[in-house]
Design an enzyme around this catalytic site. Structure first.
Site, PDB file in Angstrom:
ATOM      1  N   TYR A 161       1.477 -10.951  -7.843  1.00  0.00           N
ATOM      2  CA  TYR A 161       1.804  -9.602  -8.476  1.00  0.00           C
ATOM      3  C   TYR A 161       0.681  -9.567  -9.512  1.00  0.00           C
ATOM      4  O   TYR A 161       0.213 -10.277 -10.335  1.00  0.00           O
ATOM      5  CB  TYR A 161       3.035  -9.795  -9.611  1.00  0.00           C
ATOM      6  CG  TYR A 161       4.012  -8.897  -9.240  1.00  0.00           C
ATOM      7  CD1 TYR A 161       3.893  -7.651  -9.030  1.00  0.00           C
ATOM      8  CD2 TYR A 161       5.282  -9.475  -8.567  1.00  0.00           C
ATOM      9  CE1 TYR A 161       4.901  -6.596  -8.543  1.00  0.00           C
ATOM     10  CE2 TYR A 161       6.358  -8.401  -8.125  1.00  0.00           C
ATOM     11  CZ  TYR A 161       6.110  -7.043  -8.209  1.00  0.00           C
ATOM     12  OH  TYR A 161       7.159  -6.422  -7.793  1.00  0.00           O
ATOM     13  N   ARG A 166      -2.838  -0.611   6.877  1.00  0.00           N
ATOM     14  CA  ARG A 166      -2.170   0.358   6.320  1.00  0.00           C
ATOM     15  C   ARG A 166      -2.464   0.274   4.844  1.00  0.00           C
ATOM     16  O   ARG A 166      -2.338  -0.644   4.134  1.00  0.00           O
ATOM     17  CB  ARG A 166      -0.763   0.191   6.613  1.00  0.00           C
ATOM     18  CG  ARG A 166      -0.182   1.014   7.584  1.00  0.00           C
ATOM     19  CD  ARG A 166       1.118   1.042   8.320  1.00  0.00           C
ATOM     20  NE  ARG A 166       0.679   1.023   9.571  1.00  0.00           N
ATOM     21  CZ  ARG A 166       0.669   2.485  10.246  1.00  0.00           C
ATOM     22  NH1 ARG A 166       0.690   3.237   9.321  1.00  0.00           N
ATOM     23  NH2 ARG A 166       0.006   2.685  11.420  1.00  0.00           N
ATOM     24  N   GLU A 168       0.268  -6.170 -11.613  1.00  0.00           N
ATOM     25  CA  GLU A 168       0.316  -5.026 -11.976  1.00  0.00           C
ATOM     26  C   GLU A 168      -0.955  -4.602 -13.148  1.00  0.00           C
ATOM     27  O   GLU A 168      -1.406  -5.488 -13.721  1.00  0.00           O
ATOM     28  CB  GLU A 168       1.453  -4.567 -12.875  1.00  0.00           C
ATOM     29  CG  GLU A 168       2.577  -4.260 -11.801  1.00  0.00           C
ATOM     30  CD  GLU A 168       3.944  -4.312 -12.370  1.00  0.00           C
ATOM     31  OE1 GLU A 168       4.249  -5.020 -13.411  1.00  0.00           O
ATOM     32  OE2 GLU A 168       4.674  -3.671 -11.888  1.00  0.00           O
ATOM     33  N   ASP A 189      -8.267  15.478   1.456  1.00  0.00           N
ATOM     34  CA  ASP A 189      -7.775  14.411   2.166  1.00  0.00           C
ATOM     35  C   ASP A 189      -8.520  14.247   3.738  1.00  0.00           C
ATOM     36  O   ASP A 189      -8.232  14.894   4.769  1.00  0.00           O
ATOM     37  CB  ASP A 189      -6.419  14.904   2.228  1.00  0.00           C
ATOM     38  CG  ASP A 189      -5.339  14.067   2.933  1.00  0.00           C
ATOM     39  OD1 ASP A 189      -5.985  13.040   3.513  1.00  0.00           O
ATOM     40  OD2 ASP A 189      -4.139  14.020   3.009  1.00  0.00           O
ATOM     41  N   LYS A 227      -6.761   4.534   9.684  1.00  0.00           N
ATOM     42  CA  LYS A 227      -7.134   5.458  10.840  1.00  0.00           C
ATOM     43  C   LYS A 227      -8.264   5.054  11.316  1.00  0.00           C
ATOM     44  O   LYS A 227      -8.533   4.003  11.600  1.00  0.00           O
ATOM     45  CB  LYS A 227      -6.834   6.796  10.265  1.00  0.00           C
ATOM     46  CG  LYS A 227      -5.261   7.183  10.009  1.00  0.00           C
ATOM     47  CD  LYS A 227      -5.021   8.553   9.828  1.00  0.00           C
ATOM     48  CE  LYS A 227      -3.286   8.871   9.538  1.00  0.00           C
ATOM     49  NZ  LYS A 227      -3.393   8.669   8.079  1.00  0.00           N
ATOM     50  N   THR A 248      -6.245   7.542   3.789  1.00  0.00           N
ATOM     51  CA  THR A 248      -5.457   6.294   4.368  1.00  0.00           C
ATOM     52  C   THR A 248      -6.781   5.495   4.699  1.00  0.00           C
ATOM     53  O   THR A 248      -7.888   5.882   4.945  1.00  0.00           O
ATOM     54  CB  THR A 248      -4.681   6.666   5.535  1.00  0.00           C
ATOM     55  OG1 THR A 248      -5.152   7.221   6.502  1.00  0.00           O
ATOM     56  CG2 THR A 248      -3.443   7.321   5.150  1.00  0.00           C
TER      57      THR A 248
HETATM   58  N1  DSN Z   1       1.622  10.184   9.975  1.00  0.00           N
HETATM   59  C1  DSN Z   1       0.136  10.395   9.894  1.00  0.00           C
HETATM   60  C2  DSN Z   1      -0.624  10.982  11.254  1.00  0.00           C
HETATM   61  O1  DSN Z   1       0.061  10.571  12.204  1.00  0.00           O
HETATM   62  O2  DSN Z   1      -1.359  11.774  11.350  1.00  0.00           O
HETATM   63  C3  DSN Z   1       0.088  11.568   8.961  1.00  0.00           C
HETATM   64  O3  DSN Z   1       0.399  10.988   7.666  1.00  0.00           O
END
Ligand code: DSN
Length: 439
Positions: free
Chosen positions: A51, A231, A53, A196, A225, A222
């Site tokens: 933890y 993730r 925080e 974004d 990707k 994110t």
């Molecule tokens: N779910 C993601 C995507 O597949 O693009 C976006 O949040």
């Protein structure tokens, strides 16, 4: 996984089956990728026990020496890669990262402008089903019939509604984002511009897509990707952002903790740090440029075969197939039968609905990581076009009540179809030549 195998065979077997599914199939969901074994090792480490925080050297619990080291390394690598003065690596994923941007820059009820979900935008950019539209007055902009962002409409809406925050970035947009133009519009009304870049982060750091770093005040992404991490999410504040508000970095950090999240996921931070380390290597640049080359090659092949693509091509890692009114689900299911995974998706001005959209979205990051190149993209294009051809007689029923019956007939058809079985065998053969984890 010997402990898991012995202790919990049900979970072990499901994971093994998933490894087989990913090894033997073509994963074309553009937001998915195969993380490296080193990333997966860090993710599966004892850092999950901790933890932490707070932030490095300002924590609310003891025993932080290693968590601090890890988080600081992740921060330094991200700042270097994206060319930004401040980063927060604690968001659990993209949606919490985006919510933190609202919390840091707006008061409840303030106006926010973002790209419409049905035109490729993200839920958190103000779509009506997202909590963002419960707490803020959200206005949505669109793309033109050619699939490109409608800058005239964006400027008009910005001037009319004077938003506090404007989003640029999307989940289903195949062209380069016009960061410079959006920055001019945001500046003209005094709004924050948040980019974004969840989908294109890997392309941005490699230089295969323009960077928003000099145009936006805030960048969110994110990490799982094109960036090829676990993730997770990150929020960056740019020099321009700090110039607009010297307190912005502090506001972002406070929005994540304590306003929205508790302890960071230290195992996730460790894996993010590893992925960012990989992204600093020259091989990453090659991979990112190959992603764009592969996407263009696949788009070209599909169009040669008569498949209709939104905006007639792509500038990034993904494309959208226009399959005809409400037929996205048909193509998704037929391709899954052939070992090809992608997702149904709305297309601009979709004549159907988000649940029964008229398109599918596909991308190449996953198969590029497997080392497939332009030659293989030609084959993948043929597989998709062949399956689309097989199901051409299936239409979305005029009466929605008939859909259930139509799907039963359709599923029987694709389950028995000879051509789809042949394509599946070819998919397996191709995948066997490009192993993922089983080297
Ligand atoms: N779910 C993601 C995507 O597949 O693009 C976006 O949040």
């Amino acid at each position: 996984m010997k402990n898991l195998k012995k202790q919990d065979p049900k979970i072990y077997n499901a994971i093994q089956a998933e490894i087989k599914r990913q090894e033997e199939g073509l994963e074309l969901i553009p937001s998915e990728i195969a993380a490296s074994p080193a990333v997966i090792e860090a993710l599966g480490s004892v850092m999950t026990n901790k933890y932490s925080e707070g932030y490095p050297r300002k924590r609310y619990y003891g025993g932080q020496a290693n968590a601090d080291t890890i988080e600081e390394i992740a921060q330094e690598r991200a700042k270097k890669l994206f060319g930004v003065p401040h980063v927060n690596v604690q968001p659990y994923s993209g949606s919490p990262a985006n919510l933190a941007v609202y919390v840091a820059t707006c008061q409840p009820g303030d106006t926010v402008l973002g790209q419409s979900l049905t035109d490729g935008g993200h839920l958190t950019h103000g779509w009506k089903a997202s909590a963002t539209s419960m707490f803020y007055k959200t206005i949505q902009y669109h793309v033109k019939s050619d699939g490109y962002l409608d800058l005239v409409e964006i400027e008009k809406l910005a001037k009319k509604h004077k938003p506090k925050l404007i989003w640029v970035g999307a989940t289903a947009y195949v062209r380069e984002f016009p960061f410079k133009e959006l920055s001019r519009i945001a500046d003209s009304v005094g709004a924050y511009l948040a980019a974004d870049i969840a989908h294109i982060a890997g392309l941005v750091i490699a230089g295969a897509h323009k960077s928003p770093a000099t145009y936006a005040h805030i960048i969110t992404t994110t990490t799982h990707k094109t960036l090829r991490g676990p993730r997770g999410g990150m929020i960056m504040v740019t020099k321009k952002g700090l110039k607009k508000d010297p307190e912005l970095a502090k506001k972002i950090d406070q929005a994540i903790f304590p306003r929205l999240q508790g302890g960071p996921h230290d195992h996730q931070t460790a894996a993010v740090a590893v992925a960012l380390g990989e992204a600093l290597k020259p091989e990453f640049k090659k991979y990112a440029f190959q992603v764009v080359k592969n996407a263009k090659a696949l788009a070209k092949k599909l169009m040669q075969r008569g498949v209709k693509l939104v905006s007639n091509g792509t500038d990034n890692h993904m494309m959208l197939i226009d399959c005809g009114k409400g037929r996205g689900l048909f193509l998704q299911e037929a391709l899954e039968e052939a070992g090809i995974t992608l997702n149904k998706n709305t297309i601009p001005s979709d004549p159907s609905s988000p649940y029964y959209p008229s398109g599918v979205r596909l991308g190449v990051p996953f198969i590029t990581v497997r080392k497939m190149k332009e030659k293989e993209m030609e084959k993948v294009g043929d597989f998709i076009a062949d399956v689309l051809e097989e199901i051409k007689d299936f239409k979305f029923p005029a009466q929605k009540e008939d859909l259930k019956k139509e799907m039963v007939t359709f599923r029987k058809f694709i389950g028995k179809n000879k051509k789809i079985k042949e394509v599946h065998a070819e998919v397996k053969k191709l995948c066997a030549k490009f192993p993922l984890y089983k080297k």
